[in-house]
Design an enzyme around this catalytic site. Structure first.
Site, mmCIF file in Angstrom:
data_model
loop_
_atom_site.group_PDB
_atom_site.id
_atom_site.type_symbol
_atom_site.label_atom_id
_atom_site.label_comp_id
_atom_site.label_asym_id
_atom_site.label_seq_id
_atom_site.Cartn_x
_atom_site.Cartn_y
_atom_site.Cartn_z
ATOM 1 N N ASP A 1 33.034 52.015 155.825
ATOM 2 C CA ASP A 1 32.518 50.691 155.574
ATOM 3 C C ASP A 1 33.089 49.766 156.915
ATOM 4 O OD1 ASP A 1 31.077 49.150 152.950
ATOM 5 O OD2 ASP A 1 32.312 47.653 154.209
ATOM 6 N N ARG B 1 24.117 55.637 146.937
ATOM 7 C CA ARG B 1 23.911 55.804 145.230
ATOM 8 C C ARG B 1 22.123 56.215 145.036
ATOM 9 N NH1 ARG B 1 25.907 50.037 144.435
ATOM 10 N NH2 ARG B 1 25.026 50.010 146.492
ATOM 11 N N ARG C 1 22.049 53.142 154.975
ATOM 12 C CA ARG C 1 22.589 53.732 153.562
ATOM 13 C C ARG C 1 22.133 54.835 153.236
ATOM 14 N NH1 ARG C 1 25.272 49.143 150.758
ATOM 15 N NH2 ARG C 1 26.663 48.299 152.461
ATOM 16 N N ARG D 1 31.204 60.560 143.813
ATOM 17 C CA ARG D 1 31.974 59.228 143.651
ATOM 18 C C ARG D 1 32.478 59.177 142.371
ATOM 19 N NH1 ARG D 1 33.098 54.801 142.877
ATOM 20 N NH2 ARG D 1 32.214 52.755 143.427
ATOM 21 N N TYR E 1 33.370 37.777 156.459
ATOM 22 C CA TYR E 1 34.229 38.200 155.484
ATOM 23 C C TYR E 1 35.299 37.750 155.299
ATOM 24 C CZ TYR E 1 30.112 41.123 153.928
ATOM 25 O OH TYR E 1 28.974 41.632 153.488
HETATM 26 O O1 CP3 Z 1 24.861 53.938 156.203
HETATM 27 C C1 CP3 Z 1 25.526 54.649 155.518
HETATM 28 O O2 CP3 Z 1 24.949 55.496 154.739
HETATM 29 C C2 CP3 Z 1 26.784 54.719 156.048
HETATM 30 C C3 CP3 Z 1 27.772 54.140 155.092
HETATM 31 C C4 CP3 Z 1 27.792 52.467 155.118
HETATM 32 C C5 CP3 Z 1 28.472 51.852 153.957
HETATM 33 N N1 CP3 Z 1 28.409 50.508 154.166
HETATM 34 C C6 CP3 Z 1 28.720 52.631 152.560
HETATM 35 C C7 CP3 Z 1 28.786 51.703 151.454
HETATM 36 C C8 CP3 Z 1 27.551 51.718 156.094
HETATM 37 C C9 CP3 Z 1 27.072 51.698 157.293
HETATM 38 C C10 CP3 Z 1 28.009 50.495 155.606
HETATM 39 C C11 CP3 Z 1 28.168 49.107 156.497
HETATM 40 C C12 CP3 Z 1 28.180 47.934 155.681
HETATM 41 N N2 CP3 Z 1 29.212 47.521 154.613
HETATM 42 C C13 CP3 Z 1 27.641 46.593 156.140
HETATM 43 C C14 CP3 Z 1 26.659 46.429 157.332
HETATM 44 C C15 CP3 Z 1 25.259 46.938 156.850
HETATM 45 C C16 CP3 Z 1 24.550 46.217 155.763
HETATM 46 O O3 CP3 Z 1 24.095 46.551 154.570
HETATM 47 O O4 CP3 Z 1 24.247 45.113 156.183
HETATM 48 C C17 CP3 Z 1 27.920 45.536 155.231
HETATM 49 C C18 CP3 Z 1 27.489 44.144 155.234
HETATM 50 C C19 CP3 Z 1 29.128 46.288 154.116
HETATM 51 C C20 CP3 Z 1 29.848 45.553 153.254
HETATM 52 C C21 CP3 Z 1 29.782 45.963 151.935
HETATM 53 N N3 CP3 Z 1 29.819 47.266 151.493
HETATM 54 C C22 CP3 Z 1 29.127 45.327 150.965
HETATM 55 C C23 CP3 Z 1 28.557 44.069 150.986
HETATM 56 C C24 CP3 Z 1 28.949 46.389 149.712
HETATM 57 C C25 CP3 Z 1 28.499 45.908 148.406
HETATM 58 C C26 CP3 Z 1 27.161 46.160 148.104
HETATM 59 C C27 CP3 Z 1 26.651 47.253 147.744
HETATM 60 O O5 CP3 Z 1 25.689 47.944 148.410
HETATM 61 O O6 CP3 Z 1 27.231 47.907 146.859
HETATM 62 C C28 CP3 Z 1 29.592 47.368 150.360
HETATM 63 C C29 CP3 Z 1 29.874 48.740 149.415
HETATM 64 C C30 CP3 Z 1 29.096 50.056 149.929
HETATM 65 N N4 CP3 Z 1 29.326 50.205 151.227
HETATM 66 C C31 CP3 Z 1 28.533 51.109 149.239
HETATM 67 C C32 CP3 Z 1 28.322 52.069 150.153
HETATM 68 C C33 CP3 Z 1 27.471 53.395 149.857
HETATM 69 C C34 CP3 Z 1 28.307 51.021 147.891
HETATM 70 C C35 CP3 Z 1 29.671 51.279 146.984
HETATM 71 C C36 CP3 Z 1 29.640 52.382 145.965
HETATM 72 O O7 CP3 Z 1 29.184 53.624 146.248
HETATM 73 O O8 CP3 Z 1 29.827 52.173 144.787
#
Ligand code: CP3
Length: 341
Positions: free
Chosen positions: A76, A30, A26, A39, A152
């Site tokens: 994602d 943010r 991640r 964003r 999911y």
């Molecule tokens: O690592 C990185 O920087 C690359 C980008 C990346 C995102 N999601 C961007 C994202 C990666 C590798 C993921 C993988 C992901 N997505 C996982 C596996 C890794 C982990 O954290 O366990 C999972 C479970 C998801 C599903 C997901 N996506 C959730 C549960 C959420 C909401 C929670 C949150 O953190 O907001 C997301 C949203 C998400 N994916 C964001 C980002 C940057 C935040 C959304 C935003 O910018 O508003």
């Protein structure tokens, strides 16, 4: 392809490195004001993911700003259920949400096996990012592991227990296997497509491994992860299964190069269980980065020493939290980069 910095690829392959490479799960997101700016210009998270120019821009931000040794393509894990026939929404401040979920046999039958072309926007983003990075650091592609994607698709959103998905395993195991196989086939197509588009290494995220028993993890998760590992031959491959401490020994037998660890596992014990033929990645608690600078330095150096100079890629044990201070995150990265054995 020649890289200016290929430390992470060498560490993954078990070759000699001058210092331990570092990146952060991640890292694009943010914690960076620069990300929040891009964003804010977009309609939402999905639009950002689906527009290659913007996905490329935020993928490269942490390389410029934090100085990490790899970029990870901005996307994602939920693009796979969508390509199979279950569209997702990212609800602001809440997380993912699916309007349709999988309940009965007909729902599984209706799921298509995704092809790499279905996710052309990810492939375009990878191609563009490779061009823009111009060999500065390698680019990591990724996908969710089949069990986490399944969870999911059944649950329809995040959950503390994933009890609906687990109920499905106990009450409809054969149907669960059918869906897991479709997800696995889709994921193999998707990851192979990412490699063709230019991804230099790949990571599989099994974020919800920890809700399964060891026996269930073997039957419903590792079986499929192992198929994916066997199908990917051309680039270093990492498997990160959060909270799967009980599966470390079996993970050592997968045909992948690197195993990701979270902070709940002991480093020496993990090395003994997984063996010397794999690189280990991780495993700092992201909450360490709330501490003061001297504590961050002390604990980071302790972690580096515990892993030792060979076969380690420094990272956190899970993704960065959005309220972490960017300067402290950068301090963690700098501490790793300055350390020598
Ligand atoms: O690592 C990185 O920087 C690359 C980008 C990346 C995102 N999601 C961007 C994202 C990666 C590798 C993921 C993988 C992901 N997505 C996982 C596996 C890794 C982990 O954290 O366990 C999972 C479970 C998801 C599903 C997901 N996506 C959730 C549960 C959420 C909401 C929670 C949150 O953190 O907001 C997301 C949203 C998400 N994916 C964001 C980002 C940057 C935040 C959304 C935003 O910018 O508003």
């Amino acid at each position: 392809m020649t890289f200016k910095n290929d430390l992470i690829l060498r560490a993954a392959r078990g070759e000699k490195v001058e210092r331990t490479p570092v990146w952060l799960m991640r890292q694009a997101g943010r914690i960076l004001p620069e990300y929040r700016e891009v964003r804010a210009k977009m309609g939402g998270f999905k639009e950002l993911v689906e527009t290659p120019e913007f996905a490329c821009e935020v993928t490269i931000q942490p390389v410029d700003i934090l100085g990490v040794d790899a970029a990870i393509i901005f996307s994602d894990i939920l693009v796979i259920p969508e390509a199979m026939g279950l569209p997702y929404q990212m609800v602001e401040a809440k997380g993912p949400w699916f309007e349709k979920t999988i309940k009965v046999a007909a729902d599984v039958a209706n799921m298509r096996i995704a092809q790499a072309d279905d996710l052309h926007y990810v492939m375009d983003a990878i191609r563009l990012t490779k061009k823009e990075l111009a060999g500065r650091v390698p680019l990591i592609g990724f996908a969710g592991a089949p069990w986490t994607i399944f969870a999911y698709m059944i649950e329809g959103s995040g959950s503390k227990t994933f009890s609906k998905a687990k109920r499905f395993l106990y009450t409809q195991p054969e149907l669960a296997h059918q869906l897991l196989q479709k997800i696995t086939d889709s994921t193999i197509h998707y990851l192979k497509g990412q490699v063709l588009a230019g991804a230099d290494m790949l990571q599989l995220f099994d974020s919800w491994a920890g809700v399964l028993s060891p026996e269930q993890y073997n039957e419903f998760a590792l079986k499929y992860i192992s198929q994916i590992c066997d199908a990917i031959k051309d680039v270093p491959f990492t498997v990160f299964a959060k909270d799967a401490h009980f599966a470390r020994k079996q993970m050592g037998m997968l045909s992948c190069d690197t195993i990701g660890l979270d902070w709940t596992t002991d480093i020496e014990e993990s090395r003994a269980l997984i063996g010397n033929t794999k690189t280990l990645q991780g495993n700092m608690d992201p909450c360490l980065l709330y501490a003061d600078y001297s504590k961050i330095k002390l604990e980071t150096q302790k972690m580096l020493k515990a892993f030792g100079p060979h076969r380690h890629i420094a990272n956190l044990g899970h993704g960065l939290y959005p309220d972490l201070d960017k300067d402290k995150v950068k301090y963690f990265v700098d501490t790793v980069k300055e350390f020598r054995f």
